[in-house]
Design a protein around this motif. Structure first.
Motif, PDB file in Angstrom:
ATOM      1  N   UNK A 195       0.819  -1.220   0.000  1.00 53.91           N
ATOM      2  CA  UNK A 195       0.000   0.000   0.000  1.00 53.91           C
ATOM      3  C   UNK A 195       0.859   1.280   0.000  1.00 53.91           C
ATOM      4  N   UNK A 196       1.678   1.476  -1.052  1.00 54.20           N
ATOM      5  CA  UNK A 196       2.583   2.630  -1.073  1.00 54.20           C
ATOM      6  C   UNK A 196       1.840   3.953  -1.199  1.00 54.20           C
ATOM      7  N   UNK A 250      -5.600   4.425 -10.083  1.00 55.77           N
ATOM      8  CA  UNK A 250      -4.473   4.416 -11.032  1.00 55.77           C
ATOM      9  C   UNK A 250      -4.826   5.116 -12.334  1.00 55.77           C
ATOM     10  N   UNK A 251      -3.790   5.512 -13.062  1.00 53.49           N
ATOM     11  CA  UNK A 251      -3.943   6.093 -14.403  1.00 53.49           C
ATOM     12  C   UNK A 251      -2.781   5.624 -15.249  1.00 53.49           C
ATOM     13  N   UNK A 278      -2.408  13.885 -20.589  1.00 54.28           N
ATOM     14  CA  UNK A 278      -1.139  13.476 -19.976  1.00 54.28           C
ATOM     15  C   UNK A 278      -0.667  14.519 -18.969  1.00 54.28           C
ATOM     16  N   UNK A 279      -0.832  15.792 -19.359  1.00 50.55           N
ATOM     17  CA  UNK A 279      -0.416  16.872 -18.459  1.00 50.55           C
ATOM     18  C   UNK A 279      -1.251  16.857 -17.175  1.00 50.55           C
ATOM     19  N   UNK A 280      -2.574  16.602 -17.327  1.00 49.71           N
ATOM     20  CA  UNK A 280      -3.456  16.533 -16.143  1.00 49.71           C
ATOM     21  C   UNK A 280      -3.066  15.362 -15.239  1.00 49.71           C
ATOM     22  N   UNK A 281      -2.777  14.213 -15.877  1.00 52.56           N
ATOM     23  CA  UNK A 281      -2.406  13.003 -15.114  1.00 52.56           C
ATOM     24  C   UNK A 281      -1.124  13.262 -14.328  1.00 52.56           C
ATOM     25  N   UNK A 282      -0.129  13.865 -15.004  1.00 56.40           N
ATOM     26  CA  UNK A 282       1.145  14.118 -14.320  1.00 56.40           C
ATOM     27  C   UNK A 282       0.967  15.090 -13.156  1.00 56.40           C
ATOM     28  N   UNK A 318      -0.046  13.762  -5.713  1.00 54.69           N
ATOM     29  CA  UNK A 318      -0.404  12.526  -4.996  1.00 54.69           C
ATOM     30  C   UNK A 318      -1.914  12.273  -4.974  1.00 54.69           C
ATOM     31  N   UNK A 319      -2.638  12.785  -5.985  1.00 52.96           N
ATOM     32  CA  UNK A 319      -4.064  12.466  -6.099  1.00 52.96           C
ATOM     33  C   UNK A 319      -4.246  11.108  -6.766  1.00 52.96           C
ATOM     34  N   UNK A 320      -3.200  10.667  -7.472  1.00 52.89           N
ATOM     35  CA  UNK A 320      -3.203   9.328  -8.089  1.00 52.89           C
ATOM     36  C   UNK A 320      -2.171   8.499  -7.328  1.00 52.89           C
ATOM     37  N   UNK A 321      -2.556   7.290  -6.928  1.00 59.87           N
ATOM     38  CA  UNK A 321      -1.609   6.461  -6.163  1.00 59.87           C
ATOM     39  C   UNK A 321      -0.665   5.688  -7.087  1.00 59.87           C
ATOM     40  N   UNK A 322      -1.219   5.162  -8.192  1.00 62.71           N
ATOM     41  CA  UNK A 322      -0.407   4.330  -9.096  1.00 62.71           C
ATOM     42  C   UNK A 322      -0.399   4.906 -10.506  1.00 62.71           C
ATOM     43  N   UNK A 323       0.795   5.167 -11.022  1.00 61.21           N
ATOM     44  CA  UNK A 323       0.952   5.604 -12.402  1.00 61.21           C
ATOM     45  C   UNK A 323       1.436   4.399 -13.198  1.00 61.21           C
TER      46      UNK A 323
END
Length: 369
Positions: A238-239, A266-267, A278-282, A288-293
């Motif tokens: 659970x990182x 994830x995204x 891609x810019x929004x995802x990064x 840290x709104x996305x846990x897994x890239x």
């Protein structure tokens, strides 16, 4: 040695201080002065060594805002890297009012054309979009002072050799040429020497040390059981934030769907994802709104996100260099990092090669599935 001694103005030094950059890295120390003096430079340096500022700082010093022409051009293989370089350049702009144009695919060409009607001093571009502008005659590179080939090895690997040569031929013959590359393979050297005059060679040795802060493990599995194995590891670890590497875009697509269905935050990130997305995802990942890239190697080139504590190699990388490059995104700045490599029986030859190169038998992680 400090930045002032390398000929960097106080205004720029003050900007660097805001980002807590107070002393130059080895690549900056060895190349800034020569670049500022107009010499051609070939530099071999990994991502994370400070190479972007090694060429941006002297370029900023050498650009004259009152001259109405394109004086600096930086060519980058991927949009992600072009965006990152642009972000660095925009910070420096506070100290010196230089007009910067970022030209890469996925960005509206109309607004780029409008901006080009103004006075542009520095262009940061990917090869395809730049050629597009050269063909449309919307960019004039005849008065160019400095041209930078960033990640030259990746540029050639991605098949941009002809585009790069066409661009080089359309620039001013008297220009200064800088070539930055993670590896100095024969193709990079050949390209560099053909277009450079008596270049200075700068090499910053790979820092093997980074691996010391990284705890590495291997999970032996099969392709069929790989998803379950990955999920078992993610549930246990659970990182806070992690990157999961896949070998192809299709593998990344499939994994994203599977993980979403299982409820993971994830995204995916690869070259088929729209640039704006891609810019929004990064941005979300950095916040840290996305846990897994979930990323492919090409999309992650130049990705430098602080706080990534875990790297999961869902697919074994295609080479030892790629493995070291991937896992080097954790364990930065003295922090502890963790990496887990999932291997199928058919990967054993490449795993042996990795272990031989890093002179270390990677411990096996038992999942008791």
């Amino acid at each position: 040695m400090n930045f002032k001694e390398l000929g960097i103005s106080q205004d720029i030094v003050n900007i660097l201080k805001k980002s807590s950059i107070t002393s130059p890295t080895p690549i900056q120390e060895q190349s800034i002065l020569s670049i500022k003096q107009g010499k051609d430079v070939i530099a071999e340096a990994q991502t994370g060594t400070g190479k972007t500022l090694a060429f941006l700082l002297p370029m900023f010093e050498n650009i004259s805002p009152n001259i109405n022409s394109v004086q600096g051009l930086i060519i980058s293989p991927t949009r992600e890297l072009a965006i990152q370089i642009t972000e660095e350049a925009m910070k420096l702009k506070e100290a010196k009012d230089i007009n910067i144009l970022a030209a890469y695919g996925g960005k509206d060409i109309g607004s780029q054309l409008k901006k080009l009607k103004g006075n542009i001093h520095l262009i940061i571009a990917t090869p395809g979009r730049l050629l597009d502008h050269i063909d449309r005659k919307t960019i004039d590179l005849s008065k160019l002072k400095t041209l930078v080939l960033d990640e030259a090895d990746q540029m050639l690997l991605m098949g941009f050799k002809n585009e790069v040569e066409t661009i080089l031929k359309s620039t001013c013959k008297k220009r200064q040429t800088l070539c930055f590359s993670a590896t100095m393979n024969p193709q990079v050297k050949k390209l560099a020497y053909r277009y450079m005059v008596d270049p200075l060679m700068v090499t910053v040795k790979k820092q093997e040390v980074t691996l010391e802060n990284i705890r590495q493990e291997v999970v032996e599995t099969t392709d069929r059981r790989k998803q379950d194995s990955l999920c078992a590891v993610l549930d246990k670890d659970n990182p806070f934030m992690a990157i999961i590497f896949c070998r192809t875009k299709r593998r990344a697509d499939n994994l994203e769907v599977a993980l979403h269905q299982r409820g993971y935050n994830c995204q995916k990130l690869h070259s088929d994802v729209l640039q704006s997305k891609r810019e929004r995802i990064m941005k979300s990942f950095r916040n840290a709104d996305i846990q897994y890239l979930i990323a492919t190697d090409v999309a992650s080139r130049g990705l430098d996100v602080s706080g990534v504590g875990h790297i999961y190699n869902y697919d074994i990388p295609e080479s030892v260099e790629a493995y070291i490059h991937r896992i080097g995104r954790t364990g930065r700045a003295g922090e502890e990092g963790y990496t887990c490599l999932f291997v199928d029986p058919k990967d054993s030859k490449l795993l042996d090669e990795i272990e031989k190169t890093i002179k270390f038998k990677i411990p096996r992680r038992d999942l008791n599935l």
